[in-house]
Design a protein around this motif. Structure first.
Motif, PDB file in Angstrom:
ATOM      1  N   SER A  78     136.317 -36.492 -60.314  1.00  0.00           N
ATOM      2  CA  SER A  78     137.427 -37.452 -60.330  1.00  0.00           C
ATOM      3  C   SER A  78     136.943 -38.832 -60.747  1.00  0.00           C
ATOM      4  N   ILE A  79     135.793 -39.239 -60.242  1.00  0.00           N
ATOM      5  CA  ILE A  79     135.245 -40.552 -60.592  1.00  0.00           C
ATOM      6  C   ILE A  79     134.914 -40.607 -62.081  1.00  0.00           C
ATOM      7  N   VAL A  80     134.284 -39.543 -62.600  1.00  0.00           N
ATOM      8  CA  VAL A  80     133.940 -39.499 -64.022  1.00  0.00           C
ATOM      9  C   VAL A  80     135.195 -39.549 -64.883  1.00  0.00           C
ATOM     10  N   LEU A  81     136.209 -38.760 -64.513  1.00  0.00           N
ATOM     11  CA  LEU A  81     137.456 -38.745 -65.275  1.00  0.00           C
ATOM     12  C   LEU A  81     138.117 -40.108 -65.270  1.00  0.00           C
ATOM     13  N   PHE A  82     138.139 -40.769 -64.124  1.00  0.00           N
ATOM     14  CA  PHE A  82     138.785 -42.083 -64.048  1.00  0.00           C
ATOM     15  C   PHE A  82     138.029 -43.113 -64.884  1.00  0.00           C
ATOM     16  N   ILE A  83     136.695 -43.052 -64.868  1.00  0.00           N
ATOM     17  CA  ILE A  83     135.902 -43.969 -65.695  1.00  0.00           C
ATOM     18  C   ILE A  83     136.202 -43.761 -67.172  1.00  0.00           C
ATOM     19  N   LEU A  84     136.334 -42.485 -67.596  1.00  0.00           N
ATOM     20  CA  LEU A  84     136.655 -42.189 -68.994  1.00  0.00           C
ATOM     21  C   LEU A  84     138.015 -42.754 -69.381  1.00  0.00           C
ATOM     22  N   VAL A  85     138.994 -42.602 -68.498  1.00  0.00           N
ATOM     23  CA  VAL A  85     140.332 -43.135 -68.784  1.00  0.00           C
ATOM     24  C   VAL A  85     140.288 -44.659 -68.884  1.00  0.00           C
ATOM     25  N   VAL A  86     139.570 -45.294 -67.965  1.00  0.00           N
ATOM     26  CA  VAL A  86     139.489 -46.759 -67.962  1.00  0.00           C
ATOM     27  C   VAL A  86     138.837 -47.268 -69.244  1.00  0.00           C
ATOM     28  N   GLN A  87     137.765 -46.586 -69.700  1.00  0.00           N
ATOM     29  CA  GLN A  87     137.059 -47.093 -70.882  1.00  0.00           C
ATOM     30  C   GLN A  87     137.904 -47.005 -72.140  1.00  0.00           C
ATOM     31  N   PHE A  88     138.933 -46.124 -72.159  1.00  0.00           N
ATOM     32  CA  PHE A  88     139.840 -46.073 -73.302  1.00  0.00           C
ATOM     33  C   PHE A  88     140.530 -47.421 -73.511  1.00  0.00           C
ATOM     34  N   PHE A  89     140.715 -48.172 -72.443  1.00  0.00           N
ATOM     35  CA  PHE A  89     141.543 -49.373 -72.491  1.00  0.00           C
ATOM     36  C   PHE A  89     140.738 -50.664 -72.344  1.00  0.00           C
ATOM     37  N   ARG A  90     139.454 -50.596 -72.601  1.00  0.00           N
ATOM     38  CA  ARG A  90     138.641 -51.807 -72.499  1.00  0.00           C
ATOM     39  C   ARG A  90     138.965 -52.756 -73.647  1.00  0.00           C
ATOM     40  N   VAL A  91     138.844 -54.036 -73.382  1.00  0.00           N
ATOM     41  CA  VAL A  91     139.106 -55.072 -74.386  1.00  0.00           C
ATOM     42  C   VAL A  91     137.797 -55.815 -74.641  1.00  0.00           C
ATOM     43  N   PRO A  92     137.206 -55.652 -75.811  1.00  0.00           N
ATOM     44  CA  PRO A  92     135.915 -56.300 -76.086  1.00  0.00           C
ATOM     45  C   PRO A  92     136.094 -57.780 -76.391  1.00  0.00           C
ATOM     46  N   LYS A  93     135.014 -58.530 -76.173  1.00  0.00           N
ATOM     47  CA  LYS A  93     135.007 -59.929 -76.563  1.00  0.00           C
ATOM     48  C   LYS A  93     134.541 -60.006 -78.013  1.00  0.00           C
ATOM     49  N   ARG A  94     135.398 -60.472 -78.873  1.00  0.00           N
ATOM     50  CA  ARG A  94     135.073 -60.542 -80.302  1.00  0.00           C
ATOM     51  C   ARG A  94     135.425 -61.928 -80.841  1.00  0.00           C
ATOM     52  N   LEU A  95     134.587 -62.430 -81.743  1.00  0.00           N
ATOM     53  CA  LEU A  95     134.910 -63.659 -82.454  1.00  0.00           C
ATOM     54  C   LEU A  95     135.845 -63.316 -83.608  1.00  0.00           C
ATOM     55  N   LEU A 134     142.375 -35.949 -51.405  1.00  0.00           N
ATOM     56  CA  LEU A 134     142.856 -35.896 -50.021  1.00  0.00           C
ATOM     57  C   LEU A 134     143.289 -34.483 -49.657  1.00  0.00           C
ATOM     58  N   GLY A 135     143.960 -33.818 -50.607  1.00  0.00           N
ATOM     59  CA  GLY A 135     144.413 -32.457 -50.353  1.00  0.00           C
ATOM     60  C   GLY A 135     143.256 -31.502 -50.125  1.00  0.00           C
ATOM     61  N   LEU A 136     142.197 -31.626 -50.929  1.00  0.00           N
ATOM     62  CA  LEU A 136     141.040 -30.750 -50.760  1.00  0.00           C
ATOM     63  C   LEU A 136     140.312 -31.044 -49.451  1.00  0.00           C
ATOM     64  N   ASN A 137     140.242 -32.320 -49.095  1.00  0.00           N
ATOM     65  CA  ASN A 137     139.621 -32.678 -47.815  1.00  0.00           C
ATOM     66  C   ASN A 137     140.361 -32.043 -46.644  1.00  0.00           C
ATOM     67  N   GLY A 181     132.347 -30.587 -45.237  1.00  0.00           N
ATOM     68  CA  GLY A 181     131.063 -30.340 -45.878  1.00  0.00           C
ATOM     69  C   GLY A 181     131.087 -29.312 -46.983  1.00  0.00           C
ATOM     70  N   HIS A 182     132.264 -28.800 -47.325  1.00  0.00           N
ATOM     71  CA  HIS A 182     132.355 -27.799 -48.394  1.00  0.00           C
ATOM     72  C   HIS A 182     131.938 -28.428 -49.720  1.00  0.00           C
ATOM     73  N   TRP A 183     131.179 -27.645 -50.527  1.00  0.00           N
ATOM     74  CA  TRP A 183     130.659 -28.176 -51.792  1.00  0.00           C
ATOM     75  C   TRP A 183     131.767 -28.589 -52.756  1.00  0.00           C
ATOM     76  N   GLY A 184     132.940 -27.942 -52.648  1.00  0.00           N
ATOM     77  CA  GLY A 184     134.033 -28.254 -53.572  1.00  0.00           C
ATOM     78  C   GLY A 184     134.568 -29.661 -53.403  1.00  0.00           C
ATOM     79  N   VAL A 185     134.468 -30.198 -52.189  1.00  0.00           N
ATOM     80  CA  VAL A 185     134.966 -31.565 -51.944  1.00  0.00           C
ATOM     81  C   VAL A 185     134.126 -32.585 -52.710  1.00  0.00           C
TER      82      VAL A 185
END
Length: 219
Positions: A43-60, A23-26, A32-36
């Protein structure tokens, strides 16, 4: 995908920070600036990486009175005879599993039995593969005694980045093999100590699946 409760605070805080940054950069950069766009993608990639740290697999759940299962996902980096000085004060076979940031971070009980010993050790944050990380890093020591009196010791060990160890057991608890006992945030290492006469079922560099892969078979 189910997410672990240990990640709720971190995921929420990460999302809030990233939203404010975007929001601040916007607001500051021209439309239309390339930095946005670049910041949004990062940001999306970083958030996906953080989320995958905490995934809970289905295991028998794996249940075997004679076998010791891996307490975590990762790669076997040590199989050797050592002198364990904290609890056994004698020789044991050590199996060490390195958890990378891409592994599932949940820890499971390697056998069924009663928690005979538990201790939390504050300490350093050496890289997880450092030879002294097992004795000098922040760690827990857990000993489970099975129904025939065999003790299995394992340690959750913090690394250079993993500085949050969680555990859900205490001395006297009855635990079941392959049930959740704790969590190490952002990867690290787990050491398991078995009797010398146990038959080792893994090799160096083998990939382990927590609560499933058989590490050793007891006499």
């Amino acid at each position: 995908m189910k997410l672990h409760r240990e990640g709720y605070t971190i995921m929420t805080a990460t999302a809030i920070v990233l939203i404010f940054i975007n929001l601040g950069l916007n607001y500051l950069l021209p439309e239309g600036h390339w930095g946005v766009g670049l910041t949004l993608v990062a940001s999306i990639v970083l958030f996906i990486l953080v989320v995958q740290f905490f995934r809970v697999p289905k295991r028998l759940a794996y249940q075997s009175e004679k076998q010791v299962v891996a307490p975590c996902d990762g790669k076997v980096v040590v199989i050797e005879e050592v002198v364990e000085t904290e609890y056994f004060k004698g020789p044991r076979r050590q199996i060490s599993i390195f958890m990378s940031p891409l592994n599932v971070h949940i820890n499971w009980n390697p056998i069924s039995g009663v928690i005979q010993y538990f201790k939390y050790h504050p300490g350093l944050y050496l890289v997880a593969w450092h030879p002294k990380s097992s004795t000098e890093n922040e760690r827990t020591t857990v000993v489970i005694r099975n129904h025939v009196g065999v003790d299995i010791l394992f340690r959750q060990i913090a690394g250079a980045a993993a500085r949050r160890i969680r555990w859900y057991v205490k001395e006297g608890d009855q635990v079941e093999q392959s049930t959740e006992m704790g969590f190490i945030k952002f990867g690290s290492r787990v050491d398991i100590f078995v009797p010398l006469d146990a038959a080792i079922k893994v090799n160096l560099q083998d990939k382990t699946v927590g609560s499933v892969t058989v590490l050793a078979e007891l006499k």
